[in-house]
Design a protein around this motif. Structure first.
Motif, PDB file in Angstrom:
ATOM      1  N   LYS A 125      29.473   8.435  71.095  1.00  0.00           N
ATOM      2  CA  LYS A 125      29.014   8.427  69.769  1.00  0.00           C
ATOM      3  C   LYS A 125      29.857   7.735  69.002  1.00  0.00           C
ATOM      4  O   LYS A 125      28.563   7.238  67.774  1.00  0.00           O
ATOM      5  CB  LYS A 125      28.644   9.583  69.048  1.00  0.00           C
ATOM      6  N   SER A 126      31.111   7.979  69.274  1.00  0.00           N
ATOM      7  CA  SER A 126      31.405   6.583  68.610  1.00  0.00           C
ATOM      8  C   SER A 126      31.550   4.787  68.341  1.00  0.00           C
ATOM      9  O   SER A 126      30.762   4.249  67.650  1.00  0.00           O
ATOM     10  CB  SER A 126      32.873   6.939  68.216  1.00  0.00           C
ATOM     11  N   ARG A 127      30.860   4.852  69.418  1.00  0.00           N
ATOM     12  CA  ARG A 127      30.530   3.310  70.200  1.00  0.00           C
ATOM     13  C   ARG A 127      29.162   3.516  69.584  1.00  0.00           C
ATOM     14  O   ARG A 127      29.242   2.443  68.891  1.00  0.00           O
ATOM     15  CB  ARG A 127      30.116   3.695  71.614  1.00  0.00           C
ATOM     16  N   HIS A 128      28.705   4.420  69.628  1.00  0.00           N
ATOM     17  CA  HIS A 128      27.075   4.302  68.507  1.00  0.00           C
ATOM     18  C   HIS A 128      26.923   3.870  67.762  1.00  0.00           C
ATOM     19  O   HIS A 128      26.241   2.591  66.956  1.00  0.00           O
ATOM     20  CB  HIS A 128      26.356   5.123  69.260  1.00  0.00           C
ATOM     21  N   GLU A 129      27.720   4.268  66.890  1.00  0.00           N
ATOM     22  CA  GLU A 129      27.994   4.019  64.892  1.00  0.00           C
ATOM     23  C   GLU A 129      28.703   2.787  65.066  1.00  0.00           C
ATOM     24  O   GLU A 129      27.905   2.334  63.753  1.00  0.00           O
ATOM     25  CB  GLU A 129      28.980   5.244  64.624  1.00  0.00           C
ATOM     26  N   THR A 130      29.757   2.594  65.799  1.00  0.00           N
ATOM     27  CA  THR A 130      30.508   0.612  65.688  1.00  0.00           C
ATOM     28  C   THR A 130      29.035   0.206  65.962  1.00  0.00           C
ATOM     29  O   THR A 130      28.849  -0.775  64.684  1.00  0.00           O
ATOM     30  CB  THR A 130      31.146   1.149  66.374  1.00  0.00           C
ATOM     31  N   ALA A 131      28.628   0.165  66.742  1.00  0.00           N
ATOM     32  CA  ALA A 131      27.452  -0.781  67.054  1.00  0.00           C
ATOM     33  C   ALA A 131      26.395  -1.192  65.888  1.00  0.00           C
ATOM     34  O   ALA A 131      26.042  -2.162  65.308  1.00  0.00           O
ATOM     35  CB  ALA A 131      26.396  -0.679  68.354  1.00  0.00           C
ATOM     36  N   GLN A 132      26.246   0.376  65.289  1.00  0.00           N
ATOM     37  CA  GLN A 132      24.964   0.206  63.976  1.00  0.00           C
ATOM     38  C   GLN A 132      25.900  -0.378  63.008  1.00  0.00           C
ATOM     39  O   GLN A 132      24.997  -0.947  62.272  1.00  0.00           O
ATOM     40  CB  GLN A 132      24.648   1.705  64.156  1.00  0.00           C
ATOM     41  N   LEU A 133      26.581  -0.031  62.514  1.00  0.00           N
ATOM     42  CA  LEU A 133      27.842  -0.324  61.588  1.00  0.00           C
ATOM     43  C   LEU A 133      27.677  -2.071  61.402  1.00  0.00           C
ATOM     44  O   LEU A 133      28.052  -3.368  61.090  1.00  0.00           O
ATOM     45  CB  LEU A 133      29.023  -0.007  61.720  1.00  0.00           C
ATOM     46  N   ASP A 134      27.622  -2.383  63.554  1.00  0.00           N
ATOM     47  CA  ASP A 134      28.214  -3.939  63.303  1.00  0.00           C
ATOM     48  C   ASP A 134      27.316  -4.801  62.652  1.00  0.00           C
ATOM     49  O   ASP A 134      26.810  -5.790  62.486  1.00  0.00           O
ATOM     50  CB  ASP A 134      28.649  -4.808  65.047  1.00  0.00           C
ATOM     51  N   ASN A 135      25.995  -3.624  63.464  1.00  0.00           N
ATOM     52  CA  ASN A 135      24.713  -4.586  63.301  1.00  0.00           C
ATOM     53  C   ASN A 135      23.544  -4.459  61.944  1.00  0.00           C
ATOM     54  O   ASN A 135      23.629  -5.622  61.026  1.00  0.00           O
ATOM     55  CB  ASN A 135      22.736  -3.970  64.063  1.00  0.00           C
ATOM     56  N   ARG A 199      26.104   3.457  53.560  1.00  0.00           N
ATOM     57  CA  ARG A 199      27.040   3.131  54.887  1.00  0.00           C
ATOM     58  C   ARG A 199      27.960   1.992  54.859  1.00  0.00           C
ATOM     59  O   ARG A 199      29.145   1.418  56.157  1.00  0.00           O
ATOM     60  CB  ARG A 199      26.503   2.246  56.199  1.00  0.00           C
ATOM     61  N   LEU A 200      27.399   0.483  54.048  1.00  0.00           N
ATOM     62  CA  LEU A 200      28.406  -0.386  53.910  1.00  0.00           C
ATOM     63  C   LEU A 200      29.066  -0.273  53.023  1.00  0.00           C
ATOM     64  O   LEU A 200      30.251  -0.598  52.434  1.00  0.00           O
ATOM     65  CB  LEU A 200      27.253  -1.415  53.904  1.00  0.00           C
ATOM     66  N   HIS A 201      29.700   0.482  52.657  1.00  0.00           N
ATOM     67  CA  HIS A 201      30.188   1.082  51.334  1.00  0.00           C
ATOM     68  C   HIS A 201      30.289  -0.099  49.935  1.00  0.00           C
ATOM     69  O   HIS A 201      30.897  -0.442  49.276  1.00  0.00           O
ATOM     70  CB  HIS A 201      31.798   1.140  51.637  1.00  0.00           C
ATOM     71  N   ILE A 202      29.403  -0.734  49.851  1.00  0.00           N
ATOM     72  CA  ILE A 202      28.600  -1.357  48.723  1.00  0.00           C
ATOM     73  C   ILE A 202      28.723  -0.224  47.668  1.00  0.00           C
ATOM     74  O   ILE A 202      28.047   0.881  47.061  1.00  0.00           O
ATOM     75  CB  ILE A 202      27.077  -1.722  48.546  1.00  0.00           C
ATOM     76  N   PRO A 203      29.557  -0.936  46.668  1.00  0.00           N
ATOM     77  CA  PRO A 203      30.083  -0.157  44.701  1.00  0.00           C
ATOM     78  C   PRO A 203      28.634  -0.071  44.687  1.00  0.00           C
ATOM     79  O   PRO A 203      27.613  -1.033  44.006  1.00  0.00           O
ATOM     80  CB  PRO A 203      31.338  -0.668  44.656  1.00  0.00           C
TER      81      PRO A 203
END
Length: 213
Positions: A125-135, A199-203
């Motif tokens: 699950k962590s790897r999937h979430e990391t891959a999504q965030l990288d994308n 998710r990208l922490h855009i203020p």
């Protein structure tokens, strides 16, 4: 779970324990590799697969709990501790630092396998979430400097005319930037874009109410 889509790392200084655990994993269709020390584990070229680290507390080169602290800042699989000398403070500390479980020998096969499966699922699950965030970060990197200025205004809920006034551009130009942002970020709707921005922490530094005052 299929063989080849995961790996279980075992670090224990007792060769009999290593052999028994590897045989157990093999019998249940899981892939595993064992090491006699933390140094051997670190020297191993770990495959890029969801994994679990079964870690003994007492190792020849370092205490397992101390090793957990040392690798905390790096990417390592979720840990399942095994020990013949467990105590409550150690187990509580290990769990607080992210260990999936802290098993005291002798433990049952069921206990161990439940912990290993939970750890692998957590890593997957962590790897999937990391891959999504990288994308998402790659999409964000594709925006122009002006589009990066427009994005936080749009997700803040400002009307097009308010956001345009904030940047000193025309409303039509703002709408063009907004359309390009939606396309580049692969957002299906404004709500989707807001979720991506979160998710990208855009203020979010503006609000529609503030813009209208």
């Amino acid at each position: 779970m299929k063989r080849g889509d995961h790996i279980v790392f075992i670090v224990d200084d007792d060769p009999n324990v290593r052999e028994a655990l590897c045989e157990l994993l093999e019998s249940l269709g899981l892939s595993g590799v064992a090491f006699g020390s933390a140094a051997e584990y670190l020297a191993y070229a770990r495959p890029d697969l969801p994994a679990c680290l079964v870690l003994d507390v007492k190792l020849p080169d370092i205490n397992g709990l101390e090793f957990q602290k040392q690798i905390a800042a790096e990417h390592h699989p979720p840990i399942v501790f095994i020990t013949g000398h467990g105590d409550i403070p150690s187990s509580v500390g290990a769990i607080k630092r992210g260990a999936v479980d802290f098993l005291t020998k002798p433990f049952s096969e069921t206990q161990l396998m439940q912990a290993i499966h939970a750890a692998i699922d957590q890593d997957r699950k962590s790897r999937h979430e990391t891959a999504q965030l990288d994308n998402l970060q790659q999409r964000l990197a594709g925006l122009t400097p002006r589009e990066r200025e427009v994005l936080p205004l749009v997700v803040s809920g400002l009307l097009n005319k308010q956001a345009a006034a904030e940047l000193g551009i025309s409303e039509i130009t703002l709408q063009i930037h907004r359309s390009k942002i939606m396309h580049k970020m692969a957002a299906s709707s404004l709500a989707d874009l807001v979720r991506i921005a979160e998710r990208l922490h855009i203020p979010i530094t503006h609000s529609r109410r503030a813009g209208m005052s």
